[in-house]
Design a protein around this motif. Structure first.
Motif, PDB file in Angstrom:
ATOM      1  N   ASP A  29     -35.435  -8.353 -25.298  1.00 16.18           N
ATOM      2  CA  ASP A  29     -35.637  -9.787 -25.528  1.00 16.18           C
ATOM      3  C   ASP A  29     -34.751 -10.653 -24.654  1.00 16.18           C
ATOM      4  O   ASP A  29     -34.913 -11.882 -24.620  1.00 16.18           O
ATOM      5  N   ALA A  30     -33.805 -10.050 -23.970  1.00 17.05           N
ATOM      6  CA  ALA A  30     -32.909 -10.820 -23.108  1.00 17.05           C
ATOM      7  C   ALA A  30     -33.717 -11.500 -22.010  1.00 17.05           C
ATOM      8  O   ALA A  30     -34.389 -10.843 -21.209  1.00 17.05           O
ATOM      9  N   ALA A  31     -33.670 -12.831 -21.977  1.00 18.53           N
ATOM     10  CA  ALA A  31     -34.503 -13.609 -21.056  1.00 18.53           C
ATOM     11  C   ALA A  31     -34.176 -15.086 -21.237  1.00 18.53           C
ATOM     12  O   ALA A  31     -33.336 -15.457 -22.056  1.00 18.53           O
ATOM     13  N   GLU A  32     -34.887 -15.928 -20.475  1.00 19.70           N
ATOM     14  CA  GLU A  32     -34.790 -17.384 -20.636  1.00 19.70           C
ATOM     15  C   GLU A  32     -36.006 -17.833 -21.433  1.00 19.70           C
ATOM     16  O   GLU A  32     -37.133 -17.398 -21.155  1.00 19.70           O
ATOM     17  N   TYR A  33     -35.785 -18.711 -22.407  1.00 17.89           N
ATOM     18  CA  TYR A  33     -36.859 -19.184 -23.266  1.00 17.89           C
ATOM     19  C   TYR A  33     -37.000 -20.694 -23.116  1.00 17.89           C
ATOM     20  O   TYR A  33     -36.001 -21.422 -23.156  1.00 17.89           O
ATOM     21  N   PHE A  34     -38.245 -21.130 -22.968  1.00 16.96           N
ATOM     22  CA  PHE A  34     -38.525 -22.547 -22.777  1.00 16.96           C
ATOM     23  C   PHE A  34     -39.413 -23.070 -23.900  1.00 16.96           C
ATOM     24  O   PHE A  34     -40.455 -22.492 -24.203  1.00 16.96           O
ATOM     25  N   CYS A  35     -39.010 -24.199 -24.461  1.00 17.51           N
ATOM     26  CA  CYS A  35     -39.815 -24.928 -25.431  1.00 17.51           C
ATOM     27  C   CYS A  35     -40.559 -26.021 -24.672  1.00 17.51           C
ATOM     28  O   CYS A  35     -39.975 -26.678 -23.785  1.00 17.51           O
ATOM     29  N   VAL A  36     -41.832 -26.211 -24.999  1.00 15.99           N
ATOM     30  CA  VAL A  36     -42.692 -27.102 -24.215  1.00 15.99           C
ATOM     31  C   VAL A  36     -43.536 -27.950 -25.148  1.00 15.99           C
ATOM     32  O   VAL A  36     -44.028 -27.448 -26.169  1.00 15.99           O
ATOM     33  N   LEU A  59     -32.315 -17.080 -33.401  1.00 20.07           N
ATOM     34  CA  LEU A  59     -32.745 -18.449 -33.662  1.00 20.07           C
ATOM     35  C   LEU A  59     -32.515 -19.261 -32.398  1.00 20.07           C
ATOM     36  O   LEU A  59     -31.381 -19.425 -31.960  1.00 20.07           O
ATOM     37  N   LEU A  60     -33.600 -19.750 -31.808  1.00 20.81           N
ATOM     38  CA  LEU A  60     -33.509 -20.643 -30.655  1.00 20.81           C
ATOM     39  C   LEU A  60     -34.066 -21.999 -31.101  1.00 20.81           C
ATOM     40  O   LEU A  60     -35.203 -22.093 -31.535  1.00 20.81           O
ATOM     41  N   ARG A  61     -33.242 -23.038 -30.934  1.00 27.16           N
ATOM     42  CA  ARG A  61     -33.581 -24.326 -31.518  1.00 27.16           C
ATOM     43  C   ARG A  61     -34.244 -25.258 -30.512  1.00 27.16           C
ATOM     44  O   ARG A  61     -33.846 -25.308 -29.338  1.00 27.16           O
ATOM     45  N   CYS A  62     -35.222 -25.995 -31.003  1.00 29.72           N
ATOM     46  CA  CYS A  62     -35.958 -26.929 -30.163  1.00 29.72           C
ATOM     47  C   CYS A  62     -36.330 -28.156 -30.976  1.00 29.72           C
ATOM     48  O   CYS A  62     -36.897 -28.045 -32.069  1.00 29.72           O
ATOM     49  N   VAL A  73     -27.572 -18.473 -26.012  1.00 27.08           N
ATOM     50  CA  VAL A  73     -27.424 -17.903 -27.347  1.00 27.08           C
ATOM     51  C   VAL A  73     -27.155 -16.413 -27.170  1.00 27.08           C
ATOM     52  O   VAL A  73     -27.875 -15.729 -26.435  1.00 27.08           O
ATOM     53  N   SER A  74     -26.123 -15.942 -27.850  1.00 31.47           N
ATOM     54  CA  SER A  74     -25.748 -14.533 -27.747  1.00 31.47           C
ATOM     55  C   SER A  74     -25.810 -13.909 -29.132  1.00 31.47           C
ATOM     56  O   SER A  74     -25.188 -14.429 -30.067  1.00 31.47           O
ATOM     57  N   VAL A  75     -26.568 -12.812 -29.274  1.00 28.22           N
ATOM     58  CA  VAL A  75     -26.673 -12.118 -30.551  1.00 28.22           C
ATOM     59  C   VAL A  75     -26.541 -10.616 -30.303  1.00 28.22           C
ATOM     60  O   VAL A  75     -26.782 -10.129 -29.194  1.00 28.22           O
ATOM     61  N   SER A  76     -26.200  -9.911 -31.339  1.00 22.32           N
ATOM     62  CA  SER A  76     -26.142  -8.448 -31.244  1.00 22.32           C
ATOM     63  C   SER A  76     -27.521  -7.863 -31.488  1.00 22.32           C
ATOM     64  O   SER A  76     -28.322  -8.416 -32.247  1.00 22.32           O
ATOM     65  N   GLU A  77     -27.781  -6.744 -30.836  1.00 24.07           N
ATOM     66  CA  GLU A  77     -29.045  -6.047 -31.045  1.00 24.07           C
ATOM     67  C   GLU A  77     -29.227  -5.743 -32.525  1.00 24.07           C
ATOM     68  O   GLU A  77     -28.281  -5.324 -33.218  1.00 24.07           O
ATOM     69  N   GLY A  78     -30.448  -6.008 -33.042  1.00 26.29           N
ATOM     70  CA  GLY A  78     -30.738  -5.739 -34.444  1.00 26.29           C
ATOM     71  C   GLY A  78     -30.470  -6.909 -35.376  1.00 26.29           C
ATOM     72  O   GLY A  78     -30.824  -6.846 -36.551  1.00 26.29           O
ATOM     73  N   THR A  99     -33.232 -21.950 -22.830  1.00 27.47           N
ATOM     74  CA  THR A  99     -32.131 -21.289 -23.527  1.00 27.47           C
ATOM     75  C   THR A  99     -32.077 -19.849 -23.056  1.00 27.47           C
ATOM     76  O   THR A  99     -33.086 -19.137 -23.130  1.00 27.47           O
ATOM     77  N   LYS A 100     -30.916 -19.463 -22.573  1.00 23.82           N
ATOM     78  CA  LYS A 100     -30.754 -18.080 -22.131  1.00 23.82           C
ATOM     79  C   LYS A 100     -30.327 -17.234 -23.320  1.00 23.82           C
ATOM     80  O   LYS A 100     -29.299 -17.529 -23.948  1.00 23.82           O
ATOM     81  N   LEU A 101     -31.126 -16.235 -23.652  1.00 20.60           N
ATOM     82  CA  LEU A 101     -30.823 -15.340 -24.769  1.00 20.60           C
ATOM     83  C   LEU A 101     -30.156 -14.084 -24.234  1.00 20.60           C
ATOM     84  O   LEU A 101     -30.713 -13.380 -23.383  1.00 20.60           O
ATOM     85  N   ILE A 102     -28.950 -13.836 -24.753  1.00 26.25           N
ATOM     86  CA  ILE A 102     -28.170 -12.676 -24.349  1.00 26.25           C
ATOM     87  C   ILE A 102     -28.107 -11.728 -25.540  1.00 26.25           C
ATOM     88  O   ILE A 102     -27.802 -12.155 -26.659  1.00 26.25           O
ATOM     89  N   ILE A 103     -28.398 -10.450 -25.303  1.00 18.90           N
ATOM     90  CA  ILE A 103     -28.385  -9.463 -26.371  1.00 18.90           C
ATOM     91  C   ILE A 103     -27.219  -8.496 -26.129  1.00 18.90           C
ATOM     92  O   ILE A 103     -27.147  -7.836 -25.089  1.00 18.90           O
TER      93      ILE A 103
END
Lengths: 114, 116
Positions: A85-92, A20-23, A11-16, A108-112
Motif C-alpha cells: 500500500d506504500a504509495a502517494e494517494y490523491f483525493c479529487v 486513515l488518509l484525510r480529505c 502518513v506513517s503506519v505499521s504493517e497490519g 498524501t504519501k503513505l509509508i508502511i
C-alpha cells in the motif's frame, strides 16, 4: 470555487494496522469525489469514487471511503495496511462548476513500516 | 486490454528547444485529457479533447503549449521554446464517454520532461 485539502502530506503506519488518509473538499454543487493512488514510476490508478449513490464507497485492495456532507469530508480508510500500500494517494473532486474537470489535492504519501 | 500509453517515458531537452509528447488512449475512448504534475503536487489540468476537438483548453499555461488529436485517437502535446519551468511529468488520461459526473478517467504512466 472548488478545492480539496488533504490534511496530511505524509502518513506513517505499521504493517497490519489501520490506515486513515484525510480529505476535506469544498463544492457548491453535488460533487463527485475520487481517490487515486500513484505507485512510484507508475500511472495513477482509481481506488474508488463517490457519485451520489451510497455514501460508503468500497474500492479496490480493501480501501473504502465515506462521504460526509455535513463535514465536507471524504476520508480514505483500510482496516489493515500491507507493505504494497506504500504509495502517494490523491483525493479529487469534480462538479458542475468545474465542468466536471478533476480538481486534485496535493497528495498524501503513505509509508508502511514493517 | 491495453491501457493508456505515453511516449517517450523520459525526455531530456535543452532550454529553447521544441518537444512533442505522444499519448495513445484506450481504444474506443472518446475523451482525452492532458495534465501536468510537478514534484510534490497533484496533477494540474491542461486540456480536454472530445473527439478531434479541444473542448476545454483553459489549463494551457501560455501559447507555447499546443495539443492536437487529428483523428480522434492519438494525441500529441507540443511545447515550443521550452523553459526550465516546464520540467514536470506530463500525464495523459482517457475516458469512454464525454466528461461528466459518472466518468472515470484512466491514466497513462506519464512522460517525465526535464529541461536543462
Amino acid at each position: 470555487a472548488q478545492s480539496v485539502t488533504q490534511l496530511d502530506s505524509h502518513v506513517s503506519v505499521s504493517e497490519g494496522t489501520p490506515v486513515l488518509l484525510r480529505c476535506n473538499y469544498s463544492s457548491s454543487y453535488s460533487p463527485s469525489l475520487f481517490w487515486y493512488v500513484q505507485h512510484p514510476n507508475k500511472g495513477l490508478q482509481l481506488l474508488l469514487k463517490y457519485t451520489s449513490a451510497a455514501t460508503l464507497v468500497k474500492g479496490i485492495n480493501g480501501f473504502e471511503a465515506e462521504f460526509k456532507k455535513s463535514e465536507t469530508s471524504f476520508h480514505l480508510t483500510k482496516p489493515s495496511a500491507h507493505m504494497s500500500d506504500a504509495a502517494e494517494y490523491f483525493c479529487v473532486v469534480s462538479d458542475l462548476e468545474s465542468n466536471y474537470q478533476l480538481i486534485w489535492g496535493a497528495g498524501t504519501k503513505l509509508i508502511i513500516k514493517p | 486490454g491495453a491501457g493508456v500509453s505515453q511516449t517517450p517515458s523520459n525526455k531530456v531537452t535543452e532550454k529553447g528547444k521544441y518537444v512533442e509528447l505522444r499519448c495513445d488512449p484506450i481504444s474506443g475512448h472518446t475523451a482525452l485529457y492532458w495534465y501536468r504534475q510537478s514534484l510534490g503536487q497533484g496533477p494540474e489540468f491542461l486540456i480536454y479533447f472530445q473527439g478531434t476537438g479541444a473542448a476545454d483548453d483553459s489549463g494551457l499555461p501560455n501559447d507555447r503549449f499546443f495539443a492536437v488529436r487529428p483523428e480522434g485517437s492519438v494525441s500529441t502535446l507540443k511545447i515550443q521554446r521550452t523553459e526550465r519551468g516546464d520540467s514536470a511529468v506530463y500525464l495523459c488520461a482517457s475516458s469512454l464517454n464525454p466528461i461528466g459526473p459518472q466518468e472515470t478517467q484512466y491514466f497513462g504512466p506519464g512522460t517525465r520532461l526535464l529541461v536543462l
